[in-house]
Design an enzyme around this catalytic site. Structure first.
Site, short mmCIF file in Angstrom:
data_model
loop_
_atom_site.label_atom_id
_atom_site.label_comp_id
_atom_site.label_asym_id
_atom_site.label_seq_id
_atom_site.Cartn_x
_atom_site.Cartn_y
_atom_site.Cartn_z
CG ASP A 56 9.42 39.68 12.02
OD1 ASP A 56 10.30 38.75 12.23
OD2 ASP A 56 8.28 39.86 12.63
CD GLU A 75 4.14 36.19 14.59
OE1 GLU A 75 3.81 36.49 15.76
OE2 GLU A 75 5.77 35.75 14.25
#
Length: 701
Positions: free
Chosen positions: A43, A243
């Site tokens: 990420d 998320e």
């Protein structure tokens, strides 16, 4: 704060780069997409523009090229094109042998008013808020206790514009637990996104309760003490976990008096229809500093059987498949619909009534084909429920016309049956059969099917607003520190389904190109639009390609265009399918001389969809779900023109349709000599075709 309770990170031994020269020309190394020099990345974290510098932090494993030892890598840029690797910003405590805390995803803000007290009136601190993951139960320097595998929210600060960081050990984690009613979710509480809200003069943090599909909103005056204000969700796509959430405002159609807010949410698994694994959805609404409220037309009901459906087969009648009029081969001879929800250790859900097709008769060893009675296509859609394995061509449902498979569908490696449907308007009036195929003996080698119906309404999976319809766009995050009209997103260009197996070395994973976000009214709906930032011109090679055709004839044509990294824009006129035809038009890219390797990017005129077919794109065998075709909806413009922009790099394609209302991102891994390009038109000619292209050089040189 007592100095003994602070931890200033030491970076000299943690540099990402080494002293020797780095060419960045390894096989599959992207040339204008960011990658770490080596090791694993996922990420994007802490994206911020500050004092003329773009900072990209990211999830990083300093010890290997698969997930582990989560730390924050760091890179800087003046233009979001040329990136300079920096030392690791936040390294897992105790790395490598005794890790007591990992640094999961989060964000960075510039505390210009020094609300935190970490800086001074002359020197504003940068403050990072991130999820602390504790792999063991322990007592912390702050006096707080955490259990094994707990996730909590902590902060760190930098007084040298992001180059070194000090963790706030005197009080970390600053949000220890989720609200008491969610105390059982302490291990699924993560990914804070922080921003300053002018109207309320407060900091806001958005944090995910991942398994409950809820976003929690907190506020603070100083980034240290936080108050829980509200929650949002679940809505729309809720398979997998939620998320990497974020909220941000955007003006609609450039009108600053009409500002809406966007909730951006990562989802894994349960991405866009036709993909396996990760995806990112968005919801448009309003935000008052404490509560996010979705616009009514952005919340979609759960899918159901269309009201005008005519049931073709619901498998409710007792007996064998032969009794139902279906031809059975292989292990299906003498067998009938399942009357029970259990597949081995897994429960099948979502089927209608009491019985359904379940090819898990003798476990995954079962193989055979079920063929329906012949029927005439009379309505626009064929709808059905499907689940089971994702194995195109091997565990699937096919529509055959004149003995040819013209439509196909497969499960998503999930025992839940979900609605899917085919647009069969091009085949109305023709005779057809439906096949249920199971030719696989292991590894999700079964398919579940129920309630096949004909309708003039398409039955869909749970509807959502997808940021990107491809398989490789996840955990998207935008830069803090930029004006609202310059909202720029970057996403992880990979997928948790196969991310740790992609054939790259010595690094794994890349980021998407930076994309400017805006809200535009398209088809009377407020729609998120993405456009690549104008950062490739400096990398364009001198030779440009441009050509136009009044009409491109049916078939393939070789183009005087080649390359491993290109920026291509293709426009053409929409056309109406002839009866029994399913016309497509587009480009074959990264093709080998013998065409055994190729990636097809095109448009389906019947379904009004973009597609990327990477099933023969090169190295595809590292995961059974990787070779596949992906689709994204795209209506022609008001003048009947279809516009597609394609960004090709050494191991990816990013496709943007129309004004940017549709995007589709996919990794590919072709051979170095697969550089050819062709144009194709099927089931007829395509009119008013224009193509322009530039070869793109390396941002690393």
């Amino acid at each position: 704060m007592a100095p003994s309770l602070c931890r200033t990170l030491v970076f000299g031994l943690c540099a990402i780069h080494t002293a020797f020269a780095q060419s960045y020309t390894e096989k599959y190394r992207p040339q204008y997409h960011f990658t770490p020099k080596d090791n694993w990345m996922n990420d994007p974290n802490g994206l911020i523009y500050y004092n003329g510098v773009y900072h990209m932090f990211y999830q990083y494993n300093p010890g290997g090229n698969t997930w582990g030892a989560m730390s924050w890598g760091h890179a800087t840029s003046r233009d979001m094109t040329h990136w300079k690797h920096q030392p690791v910003a936040l390294q897992a405590r105790g790395f490598p042998n005794n890790i007591t805390e990992m640094f999961f995803s989060g964000t960075v803000v510039a505390d210009e008013k020094n609300t935190s007290g970490f800086g001074s009136r002359k020197k504003a601190p940068l403050v990072a808020m991130y999820t602390s993951y504790y792999p063991m139960a322990q007592n912390l320097p702050s006096g707080k206790s955490v259990q094994k595998d707990q996730q909590a929210q902590s902060i760190a600060y930098s007084l040298d514009e992001g180059m070194t960081w000090t963790t706030y050990d005197a009080a970390n984690p600053v949000i220890l637990d989720p609200p008491s009613q969610y105390a059982d979710q302490v291990k699924e509480f993560r990914d804070p996104s922080v921003f300053w809200h002018d109207a309320t003069n407060k900091w806001v943090a958005v944090i995910s309760l991942a398994k409950l599909h809820k976003l929690l909103v907190y506020t603070s005056s100083d980034l240290k003490t936080w108050k829980h204000e509200s929650e949002f969700g679940p809505v729309n796509a809720v398979d997998g976990v939620w998320e990497c959430p974020s909220f941000f405002p955007l003006a609609v159609d450039g009108n600053k008096r009409n500002v809406k807010w966007v909730a951006q949410i990562g989802l894994n698994p349960g991405g866009p229809p036709g993909t396996i694994g990760s995806g990112t959805q968005y919801v448009v609404g309003s935000f008052d500093g404490k509560k996010f409220t979705a616009d009514a037309n952005n919340v979609y009901p759960a899918p159901t059987t269309p009201k005008d459906s005519v049931i073709f087969q619901d498998f409710e009648k007792a007996g064998t498949f032969t009794d139902l009029g279906w031809n059975a081969t292989g292990d299906f001879v003498g067998a009938g619909p399942a009357n029970g929800p259990i597949n081995g250790q897994q429960t099948v859900t979502g089927f209608s009534g009491e019985r359904f097709v379940n090819t898990f008769l003798n476990g995954d060893a079962t193989t055979g084909v079920l063929t329906s009675p012949s029927f005439k296509v009379t309505q626009k859609y064929i709808n059905f429920l499907i689940g089971g394995g994702y194995n195109p061509g091997k565990t699937c449902v096919n529509l055959k016309v004149d003995g040819k498979v013209v439509r196909t569908a497969t499960g998503t490696n999930n025992e839940k049956l979900s609605w899917t449907g085919w647009d069969v308007s091009a085949f109305q009036g023709l005779n057809a059969v439906i096949e249920i195929v199971d030719s696989l003996t292991g590894g999700w080698g079964h398919v579940n099917v129920d309630e096949i119906s004909f309708s003039n309404t398409l039955a869909e999976t749970q509807k959502a607003n997808w940021m990107d319809y491809g398989p490789d766009f996840y955990a998207a995050l935008s830069f803090n520190g930029l004006p609202s009209e310059d909202r720029i997103d970057i996403a992880w260009m990979n997928n948790w389904q196969y991310g740790q197996a992609i054939p790259t070395s010595p690094w794994r994973s890349a980021m998407s190109v930076p994309r400017t976000l805006s809200l535009k009214t398209i088809n009377r709906k407020t729609t998120l639009v993405q456009e690549p930032i104008d950062n490739l011109k400096s990398l364009e090679k001198s030779r440009k390609y441009s050509r136009s055709w009044n009409s491109v004839q049916q078939g393939d044509q070789e183009l005087d265009l080649s390359g491993k990294a290109m920026d291509i824009t293709l426009t053409f006129s929409d056309r109406s399918p002839a009866s029994g035809k399913s016309p497509q038009f587009g480009l074959v890219l990264r093709a080998s001389a013998d065409s055994k390797q190729q990636t097809r990017v095109g448009y389906d005129f019947t379904t009004k969809q973009l597609f990327v077919d990477r099933s023969a794109s090169g190295e595809v065998g590292f995961d059974s779900t990787f070779p596949a075709v992906f689709y994204a909806p795209l209506s022609p413009g008001n003048d009947g023109t279809v516009t597609i922009r394609i960004l090709v790099d050494w191991s990816s394609v990013e496709v943007f349709g129309g004004k940017g209302e549709t995007s589709l991102t996919a990794q590919i891994f072709p051979s170095d000599d697969a550089v050819r390009a062709r144009i194709f038109s099927t089931d007829g000619n395509t009119r008013n075709v224009k193509i322009s292209a530039s070869q793109i050089g390396s941002a690393w040189n």
